[in-house]
Design an enzyme around this catalytic site. Structure first.
Site, short mmCIF file in Angstrom:
data_model
loop_
_atom_site.label_atom_id
_atom_site.label_comp_id
_atom_site.label_asym_id
_atom_site.label_seq_id
_atom_site.Cartn_x
_atom_site.Cartn_y
_atom_site.Cartn_z
N ARG A 68 0.65 -1.02 -0.13
CA ARG A 68 -0.01 -0.05 0.14
C ARG A 68 0.77 1.21 -0.19
NH1 ARG A 68 -3.10 -2.85 -1.60
NH2 ARG A 68 -5.16 -3.49 -0.86
N HIS A 108 -0.15 -0.12 -9.91
CA HIS A 108 -0.63 -0.93 -9.28
C HIS A 108 -1.13 -1.98 -10.00
CE1 HIS A 108 -3.19 -1.28 -5.26
NE2 HIS A 108 -2.63 -2.45 -5.51
N ILE A 109 -0.58 -2.83 -10.50
CA ILE A 109 -0.66 -4.26 -11.30
C ILE A 109 -0.39 -5.52 -10.52
CG2 ILE A 109 -0.96 -2.81 -13.48
CD1 ILE A 109 1.72 -3.83 -14.16
#
Lengths: 353, 353
Positions: free
Chosen positions: B269, B318-319
């Site tokens: 995150r 964000h893959i």
């Protein structure tokens, strides 16, 4: 002209490697060194190579008839800081009795690491993802469930999916690459070598294949013909030597035989892949994507090269061995070969030409 | 208004997952589906959610007090197609007795693969290499021995160099990542968890640590405080949950304590890393480089974001879980949770809130 013997080094190769030259008595030897990080100009090499006993070069320096003529009969050793020697005219060396040193093995792990990197980049859309972010398009990226999704290397979410890695060439670097891919749960590894390549069908696993499969935890490993590797593999990795016998070994026929979701990775020599056929294969979606550290005609790959317009083609500028550790080890081995060569000793690593 | 019960699905989630909805009798259930790959607008969700029994969302859909007010007392289940649930106000759900379903575990391998990808990209200058090639600079690249060289993951050229991987958080994804890094010859793995994080010093390996080290062929594995991980690691991998307790766990103090050649990778995150401190760390060369799949404030990362100007920062959008296999499995699990929730059955995977 100095009466000392001379050696010529065409590139800055780092302090640790240079210190190995201390073995040469400076009253006897002139060491002519290009001190910059960029390649020495052809002019500089031609000006300095006459009457040299030893010459240390890199991939970008062509060692051909004309250079050897300029060097003259004093030359005993050409030491290349590389594992490949396409840039060296070996028959021109042979007829003059000049030895050729090279730097294999020390780059095995670095190239295997980069091969895994390209397998992951090509399957996981890392080139397109990186470019999107750089261009400020992340905020506008539709975060759909299948946006930027690619095939997953290995046995999938629950570890049960069969997955085949195919190698074209199965030497040390290929085997180190397989070792790095084994934790992704590879059910099958098939490979070509110079004997299996044209065989009528797949071969029974050798004892060495069986042992390797067991030690790596890979389902099975065996040799097979080229078209079998094309047809059966989810991931094809090209790690064979260059030269005429492997020229365009990956051609239209091979690419058409590949699976639609399969990915082609080449970290050996650009000449092994027919670039035009690969561009067509990507445009027409015969295959899913490609990861290349080497391209035919490199380094003259300009921004308008057709590969670079394809989002599923990831192209790196031949950095397979580019780790500080590895390049330092290559430089040290190249200098050791050079020194041994000029002193008439056995080379540490000699190309049999 | 229809007298049927309704469920609302805020995204196209693929045919295989949709087919699981056939369990719901359409005489009894209305299925309201956003059919596009882009996120449904807030307006669309707010228009359709009143009187819904179930709601399926993705990371980009905020489930907060106001949305639950609009939904009304009929809502029994929120099913998020994600492992994280920062976008869901869990206390607002709890006080209404609404269940929360999520999709852990099925993305473990995909995220571990992407973590290895970022470890390799960040150490091997893959971002800079790719950009150079795209911009047509390969022909002008000075092929010096140390051009584009980076640190080598693992035990180096001859396999004898000590190499420490540090994990901030050591759950399933971290352990799957370590498994994938083990073939690079890792002499030591140190990790923090919620108990070791503030401990006075490193802890003796647990039995589980010892077993894992043995099964992976990693020299040793043990828990340690955060500053020990910072100081001792050649590669730091952040794989901990988000939320207030881990906010900026990687801060200036941590980054200053890291080794100059070390690399920081974050695939969990964005909030775990203080971006300003990281930018300074890269500019002032406290660390060698970074690989990020997540960034604070994403997806609003514009082209002028200071990270994107740094050649040693590799940023992907964000893959982590973006493989077709994984997203399909996540969609199917999310629908299963949704159906079980609206029918009053146990969820397959429920967040205990």
């Amino acid at each position: 002209m100095s009466e000392k013997k001379r050696i010529v080094i065409s590139r800055y190769i780092g302090e640790r490697a240079m210190s190995l030259l201390n073995e040469l008595d400076r009253d006897e030897w002139d060491i002519i060194l290009w001190k910059e990080n960029e390649p020495a100009s052809r002019e500089w090499i031609e000006k300095n190579v006459p009457n040299a006993t030893g010459l240390l070069v890199l991939l970008t320096d062509k060692v051909n008839e004309s250079l050897l003529e300029i060097a003259g009969p004093s030359l005993r050793i050409v030491s290349t800081m590389s594992v490949g020697y396409d840039h060296v005219d070996t028959s021109a060396l042979r007829k003059r009795g000049i030895k050729l040193g090279f730097t294999p093995d020390v780059l095995t792990f670095a190239v295997a690491d980069l091969t895994v990197l390209l397998c992951l980049m090509a399957t996981r859309n890392a080139g397109e993802g990186l470019t999107l972010v750089k261009n400020g398009q992340w905020p506008n990226l539709a975060f759909g469930p299948f946006t930027l999704c690619g095939p997953q290397i290995g046995a999938g979410v629950d570890g049960t999916k069969p997955y085949t890695v195919g190698f074209v060439g199965f030497g040390r670097i290929a085997q180190a690459t397989l070792k790095r891919l084994a934790p992704y749960d590879i059910s099958r590894c098939i490979y070509t070598n110079s004997t299996s390549r044209q065989a009528p069908g797949p071969q029974a696993p050798s004892e060495a294949d069986k042992e390797l499969a067991k030690s790596l935890g890979v389902g099975e490993i065996f040799a097979a013909p080229l078209d079998y590797v094309a047809k059966e593999s989810d991931l094809v990795i090209v790690l064979a030597p260059g030269g005429p016998s492997t020229m365009h070994i990956i051609d239209e026929r091979f690419l058409r035989a590949m699976k639609n979701h399969a990915v082609l990775v080449n970290t050996s020599r650009g000449t092994l892949v027919d670039t035009d056929a690969l561009v067509t294969a990507l445009r027409e979606k015969w295959i899913w994507g490609t990861g290349l550290d080497v391209v035919e005609g490199e380094p003259l790959i300009k921004a308008d090269h057709p590969l670079l317009a394809l989002p599923r083609a990831v192209v790196l500028p031949h950095i397979g061995s580019a780790t500080t550790d590895t390049r330092e080890a290559m430089a040290m081995l190249a200098v050791t070969n050079l020194v041994n060569g000029v002193l008439g000793r056995e080379l540490e690593r000699e190309v049999k030409i």
